[in-house]
Scaffold this motif. Sequence first.
Motif, PDB file in Angstrom:
ATOM      1  N   THR A   1     -95.271 -19.579  27.059  1.00 19.69           N
ATOM      2  CA  THR A   1     -94.679 -20.755  26.426  1.00 19.69           C
ATOM      3  C   THR A   1     -94.805 -21.915  27.405  1.00 19.69           C
ATOM      4  OG1 THR A   1     -92.430 -20.427  27.286  1.00 19.69           O
ATOM      5  CG2 THR A   1     -92.953 -19.359  25.194  1.00 19.69           C
TER       6      THR A   1
ATOM      7  N   LEU B   1     -98.625 -11.263  15.679  1.00 21.01           N
ATOM      8  CA  LEU B   1     -97.593 -12.280  15.515  1.00 21.01           C
ATOM      9  C   LEU B   1     -97.465 -12.617  14.035  1.00 21.01           C
ATOM     10  CD1 LEU B   1     -98.021 -14.920  18.363  1.00 21.01           C
ATOM     11  CD2 LEU B   1     -96.097 -13.393  17.990  1.00 21.01           C
ATOM     12  N   SER B   2     -96.236 -12.706  13.546  1.00 18.50           N
ATOM     13  CA  SER B   2     -96.036 -13.014  12.129  1.00 18.50           C
ATOM     14  C   SER B   2     -96.366 -14.470  11.829  1.00 18.50           C
ATOM     15  CB  SER B   2     -94.595 -12.701  11.718  1.00 18.50           C
ATOM     16  OG  SER B   2     -93.686 -13.436  12.518  1.00 18.50           O
ATOM     17  N   ARG B   3     -96.155 -15.353  12.824  1.00 13.52           N
ATOM     18  CA  ARG B   3     -96.545 -16.757  12.680  1.00 13.52           C
ATOM     19  C   ARG B   3     -96.916 -17.310  14.059  1.00 13.52           C
ATOM     20  NH1 ARG B   3     -90.907 -16.822  12.632  1.00 13.52           N
ATOM     21  NH2 ARG B   3     -90.071 -18.406  14.065  1.00 13.52           N
ATOM     22  N   GLU B   4     -97.661 -18.387  14.077  1.00 14.64           N
ATOM     23  CA  GLU B   4     -98.265 -18.896  15.307  1.00 14.64           C
ATOM     24  C   GLU B   4     -97.249 -19.375  16.326  1.00 14.64           C
ATOM     25  OE1 GLU B   4    -101.806 -22.020  16.228  1.00 14.64           O
ATOM     26  OE2 GLU B   4    -101.915 -20.917  14.343  1.00 14.64           O
ATOM     27  N   ASP B   5     -96.124 -19.939  15.871  1.00 15.54           N
ATOM     28  CA  ASP B   5     -95.131 -20.484  16.792  1.00 15.54           C
ATOM     29  C   ASP B   5     -94.056 -19.469  17.187  1.00 15.54           C
ATOM     30  OD1 ASP B   5     -93.986 -20.326  14.304  1.00 15.54           O
ATOM     31  OD2 ASP B   5     -92.946 -22.264  14.420  1.00 15.54           O
ATOM     32  N   GLU B   6     -94.222 -18.214  16.783  1.00 16.59           N
ATOM     33  CA  GLU B   6     -93.242 -17.173  17.109  1.00 16.59           C
ATOM     34  C   GLU B   6     -93.291 -16.847  18.598  1.00 16.59           C
ATOM     35  OE1 GLU B   6     -92.246 -12.505  15.934  1.00 16.59           O
ATOM     36  OE2 GLU B   6     -93.978 -13.530  15.095  1.00 16.59           O
ATOM     37  N   VAL B   7     -92.115 -16.608  19.198  1.00 19.61           N
ATOM     38  CA  VAL B   7     -92.028 -16.183  20.594  1.00 19.61           C
ATOM     39  C   VAL B   7     -91.552 -14.736  20.606  1.00 19.61           C
ATOM     40  CG1 VAL B   7     -90.919 -16.551  22.830  1.00 19.61           C
ATOM     41  CG2 VAL B   7     -91.541 -18.523  21.406  1.00 19.61           C
ATOM     42  N   ASP B   8     -92.434 -13.842  21.048  1.00 23.67           N
ATOM     43  CA  ASP B   8     -92.127 -12.410  21.075  1.00 23.67           C
ATOM     44  C   ASP B   8     -92.109 -11.955  22.532  1.00 23.67           C
ATOM     45  OD1 ASP B   8     -92.167  -9.618  20.985  1.00 23.67           O
ATOM     46  OD2 ASP B   8     -93.246  -9.591  19.081  1.00 23.67           O
TER      47      ASP B   8
END
Length: 236
Positions: free
Chosen positions: A187, A222-229
Amino acid sequence: MQAAIKPPPRLRARPWAGTEGGGRGREPGAPRPGGSRTAPPARVKMSGEEILMCAVQLGKNFCLYFADDDGLECDAFCKERILHRVLRNVNSQLLVVRPDLNMAAFEDVTDQEMKSGHGMHFNIHCYKTTTPSAGLPVAFSIKIEDKNYYMCCEKEHGEMIVRFKEGEVPKEIPGESNVIFFKKTFTSCSARAFKFEYSLERGMFLAFEEEGCLRKLILKKLSREDEVDETMKISF
């Protein structure tokens, strides 16, 4: 009486930056000092298409000479350097490879175990690429008991699996490869941590999942591009 108006000063064309003594730049293809000729300039296309220009030489007059990209392949990789690192997850556990179990997992490691370095010290092979916007392309290898293993991904029963196979990482990869991952900053607030996207499937990253008492290395979508895992967060 009205004052005479002086005409504006004549503007002179500026020479190419980098020419010796501020002299004029040479015409395309004109001989350079020493009698050799410059590489032809890249073609200019009046459209929105981006054109890759490759600097092929820095002359004595500090001018860059360019060649067009006709001979370049879109997804070619060439090894540039190798980093030697241990890989840690968000819990500060080290990634340990166990070829006998055909598996890698993040584990708590003692200082003594880390000193021995058995299955923990990775070679991170950094490649040059013709598509730098995707991230820094890297491959992973490790040496265990005098044998070299490289990380790759394979599809098994419809699921992508991370494997370590015996062998060497190639110096050049002319096209797509299941050993290449794109290194990206995790990030903007975690500049010292990274995530690694699988080059053959966008949105799939190295991560870990808990399997019993293990935190096994996997590929995760990732379920969406802006997700933080946090399971994808890897530091050196």
